[in-house]
Scaffold this motif. Sequence first.
Motif, PDB file in Angstrom:
ATOM      1  N   ASP A   1       0.827  -1.206   0.000  1.00 53.74           N
ATOM      2  CA  ASP A   1       0.000   0.000   0.000  1.00 53.74           C
ATOM      3  C   ASP A   1       0.868   1.265   0.000  1.00 53.74           C
ATOM      4  O   ASP A   1       0.572   2.230  -0.706  1.00 53.74           O
ATOM      5  CB  ASP A   1      -0.936  -0.019   1.218  1.00 53.74           C
ATOM      6  N   TYR A   2       1.934   1.259   0.770  1.00 59.36           N
ATOM      7  CA  TYR A   2       2.845   2.399   0.816  1.00 59.36           C
ATOM      8  C   TYR A   2       3.523   2.606  -0.540  1.00 59.36           C
ATOM      9  O   TYR A   2       3.628   3.732  -1.032  1.00 59.36           O
ATOM     10  CB  TYR A   2       3.901   2.179   1.909  1.00 59.36           C
ATOM     11  N   TYR A   3       3.975   1.525  -1.145  1.00 56.09           N
ATOM     12  CA  TYR A   3       4.700   1.614  -2.419  1.00 56.09           C
ATOM     13  C   TYR A   3       3.793   2.113  -3.546  1.00 56.09           C
ATOM     14  O   TYR A   3       4.160   3.004  -4.295  1.00 56.09           O
ATOM     15  CB  TYR A   3       5.297   0.251  -2.785  1.00 56.09           C
ATOM     16  N   TYR A   4       2.616   1.546  -3.672  1.00 62.09           N
ATOM     17  CA  TYR A   4       1.723   1.897  -4.776  1.00 62.09           C
ATOM     18  C   TYR A   4       0.851   3.116  -4.484  1.00 62.09           C
ATOM     19  O   TYR A   4       0.489   3.845  -5.395  1.00 62.09           O
ATOM     20  CB  TYR A   4       0.815   0.721  -5.142  1.00 62.09           C
ATOM     21  N   GLY A   5       0.471   3.281  -3.242  1.00 63.49           N
ATOM     22  CA  GLY A   5      -0.403   4.399  -2.896  1.00 63.49           C
ATOM     23  C   GLY A   5      -1.712   4.345  -3.672  1.00 63.49           C
ATOM     24  O   GLY A   5      -2.347   3.305  -3.771  1.00 63.49           O
ATOM     25  N   GLU A   6      -2.100   5.471  -4.247  1.00 56.78           N
ATOM     26  CA  GLU A   6      -3.357   5.561  -4.999  1.00 56.78           C
ATOM     27  C   GLU A   6      -3.328   4.789  -6.310  1.00 56.78           C
ATOM     28  O   GLU A   6      -4.364   4.501  -6.883  1.00 56.78           O
ATOM     29  CB  GLU A   6      -3.698   7.026  -5.277  1.00 56.78           C
ATOM     30  N   ASN A   7      -2.150   4.452  -6.818  1.00 55.62           N
ATOM     31  CA  ASN A   7      -2.017   3.758  -8.100  1.00 55.62           C
ATOM     32  C   ASN A   7      -1.972   2.246  -7.955  1.00 55.62           C
ATOM     33  O   ASN A   7      -1.573   1.543  -8.883  1.00 55.62           O
ATOM     34  CB  ASN A   7      -0.748   4.237  -8.824  1.00 55.62           C
ATOM     35  N   SER A   8      -2.362   1.755  -6.829  1.00 52.89           N
ATOM     36  CA  SER A   8      -2.280   0.329  -6.545  1.00 52.89           C
ATOM     37  C   SER A   8      -3.187  -0.489  -7.464  1.00 52.89           C
ATOM     38  O   SER A   8      -4.363  -0.156  -7.636  1.00 52.89           O
ATOM     39  CB  SER A   8      -2.680   0.078  -5.093  1.00 52.89           C
ATOM     40  N   PRO A   9      -2.661  -1.568  -8.028  1.00 52.22           N
ATOM     41  CA  PRO A   9      -3.511  -2.438  -8.850  1.00 52.22           C
ATOM     42  C   PRO A   9      -4.509  -3.237  -8.004  1.00 52.22           C
ATOM     43  O   PRO A   9      -5.514  -3.714  -8.501  1.00 52.22           O
ATOM     44  CB  PRO A   9      -2.511  -3.362  -9.538  1.00 52.22           C
ATOM     45  N   VAL A  10      -4.217  -3.357  -6.716  1.00 54.03           N
ATOM     46  CA  VAL A  10      -5.096  -4.065  -5.779  1.00 54.03           C
ATOM     47  C   VAL A  10      -5.259  -3.177  -4.556  1.00 54.03           C
ATOM     48  O   VAL A  10      -4.279  -2.733  -3.961  1.00 54.03           O
ATOM     49  CB  VAL A  10      -4.494  -5.421  -5.351  1.00 54.03           C
ATOM     50  N   LYS A  11      -6.491  -2.919  -4.189  1.00 52.62           N
ATOM     51  CA  LYS A  11      -6.757  -2.064  -3.035  1.00 52.62           C
ATOM     52  C   LYS A  11      -6.576  -2.843  -1.733  1.00 52.62           C
ATOM     53  O   LYS A  11      -6.791  -4.052  -1.671  1.00 52.62           O
ATOM     54  CB  LYS A  11      -8.178  -1.494  -3.111  1.00 52.62           C
ATOM     55  N   LYS A  12      -6.195  -2.117  -0.709  1.00 52.55           N
ATOM     56  CA  LYS A  12      -5.963  -2.722   0.603  1.00 52.55           C
ATOM     57  C   LYS A  12      -7.220  -3.450   1.108  1.00 52.55           C
ATOM     58  O   LYS A  12      -7.119  -4.498   1.735  1.00 52.55           O
ATOM     59  CB  LYS A  12      -5.524  -1.640   1.589  1.00 52.55           C
ATOM     60  N   GLN A  13      -8.396  -2.899   0.792  1.00 55.50           N
ATOM     61  CA  GLN A  13      -9.652  -3.527   1.222  1.00 55.50           C
ATOM     62  C   GLN A  13      -9.817  -4.913   0.597  1.00 55.50           C
ATOM     63  O   GLN A  13     -10.526  -5.746   1.126  1.00 55.50           O
ATOM     64  CB  GLN A  13     -10.877  -2.683   0.853  1.00 55.50           C
ATOM     65  N   GLN A  14      -9.171  -5.152  -0.549  1.00 56.71           N
ATOM     66  CA  GLN A  14      -9.237  -6.470  -1.176  1.00 56.71           C
ATOM     67  C   GLN A  14      -8.185  -7.407  -0.590  1.00 56.71           C
ATOM     68  O   GLN A  14      -8.384  -8.620  -0.585  1.00 56.71           O
ATOM     69  CB  GLN A  14      -9.024  -6.352  -2.687  1.00 56.71           C
ATOM     70  N   LEU A  15      -7.084  -6.866  -0.127  1.00 57.45           N
ATOM     71  CA  LEU A  15      -6.014  -7.707   0.405  1.00 57.45           C
ATOM     72  C   LEU A  15      -6.302  -8.198   1.822  1.00 57.45           C
ATOM     73  O   LEU A  15      -5.868  -9.286   2.198  1.00 57.45           O
ATOM     74  CB  LEU A  15      -4.680  -6.960   0.360  1.00 57.45           C
ATOM     75  N   ASN A  16      -7.037  -7.420   2.606  1.00 54.24           N
ATOM     76  CA  ASN A  16      -7.312  -7.842   3.984  1.00 54.24           C
ATOM     77  C   ASN A  16      -8.134  -9.131   4.065  1.00 54.24           C
ATOM     78  O   ASN A  16      -7.810  -9.997   4.879  1.00 54.24           O
ATOM     79  CB  ASN A  16      -7.948  -6.702   4.769  1.00 54.24           C
ATOM     80  N   PRO A  17      -9.189  -9.321   3.251  1.00 51.49           N
ATOM     81  CA  PRO A  17      -9.886 -10.618   3.291  1.00 51.49           C
ATOM     82  C   PRO A  17      -8.987 -11.777   2.846  1.00 51.49           C
ATOM     83  O   PRO A  17      -9.093 -12.885   3.373  1.00 51.49           O
ATOM     84  CB  PRO A  17     -11.050 -10.438   2.322  1.00 51.49           C
ATOM     85  N   ILE A  18      -8.091 -11.512   1.902  1.00 55.58           N
ATOM     86  CA  ILE A  18      -7.158 -12.551   1.465  1.00 55.58           C
ATOM     87  C   ILE A  18      -6.214 -12.911   2.604  1.00 55.58           C
ATOM     88  O   ILE A  18      -5.909 -14.082   2.830  1.00 55.58           O
ATOM     89  CB  ILE A  18      -6.395 -12.094   0.201  1.00 55.58           C
ATOM     90  N   LYS A  19      -5.784 -11.899   3.339  1.00 50.46           N
ATOM     91  CA  LYS A  19      -4.926 -12.129   4.510  1.00 50.46           C
ATOM     92  C   LYS A  19      -5.661 -12.984   5.544  1.00 50.46           C
ATOM     93  O   LYS A  19      -5.085 -13.927   6.099  1.00 50.46           O
ATOM     94  CB  LYS A  19      -4.519 -10.791   5.124  1.00 50.46           C
ATOM     95  N   SER A  20      -6.914 -12.685   5.762  1.00 46.75           N
ATOM     96  CA  SER A  20      -7.700 -13.448   6.732  1.00 46.75           C
ATOM     97  C   SER A  20      -7.828 -14.911   6.307  1.00 46.75           C
ATOM     98  O   SER A  20      -7.661 -15.823   7.129  1.00 46.75           O
ATOM     99  CB  SER A  20      -9.081 -12.809   6.883  1.00 46.75           C
TER     100      SER A  20
END
Length: 156
Positions: free
Chosen positions: A24-43
């Motif tokens: 998230d820090y590296y990509y910021g607003e230009n992220s190909p995957v949003k943090k909200q999508q990565l958190n369920p994957i993490k879970s």
Amino acid sequence: MEIRCPIWAFVEIISFGTFINLFDYYYGENSPVKKQQLNPIKSLRNACTHNNCLINNLRRGSTKPARSVSQFIASILNISSGTRKKFLSSQVIFEFCTLLIVYDSNVSESIKEHRYCELYNLLNQRVVEHSDYYTDQQLLRSAYYFIKKVTDFLIK
């Protein structure tokens, strides 16, 4: 003391949560995957890593799905609105669908082709091998059919 470490080595030793923050820090607003999508994957990843029994968590109403996931599933014509809402309210199914959607939109076609072949074989051979064991397990059977519709749509 200063420790120098190549980024690929660093990524191998950090937790998935720390990786998400770095991503998230590296990509910021230009992220190909949003943090909200990565958190369920993490879970989901954490549940698998800790050997949790995922089929015990199929109960519905345990989560509110992200809009992007709900919209994607809505684009699958053979899944009704009621079915979509019912199954995406199950945390484990929502997380698995999120994983599939993020994977599908970010992995190269050549890699997807191979992995989708494996997923197809898992769902159509291995999982149904002893389906007679589950004839009385309606929740498990309906969850399987929902996941199968999603994967069939992605595999095309």
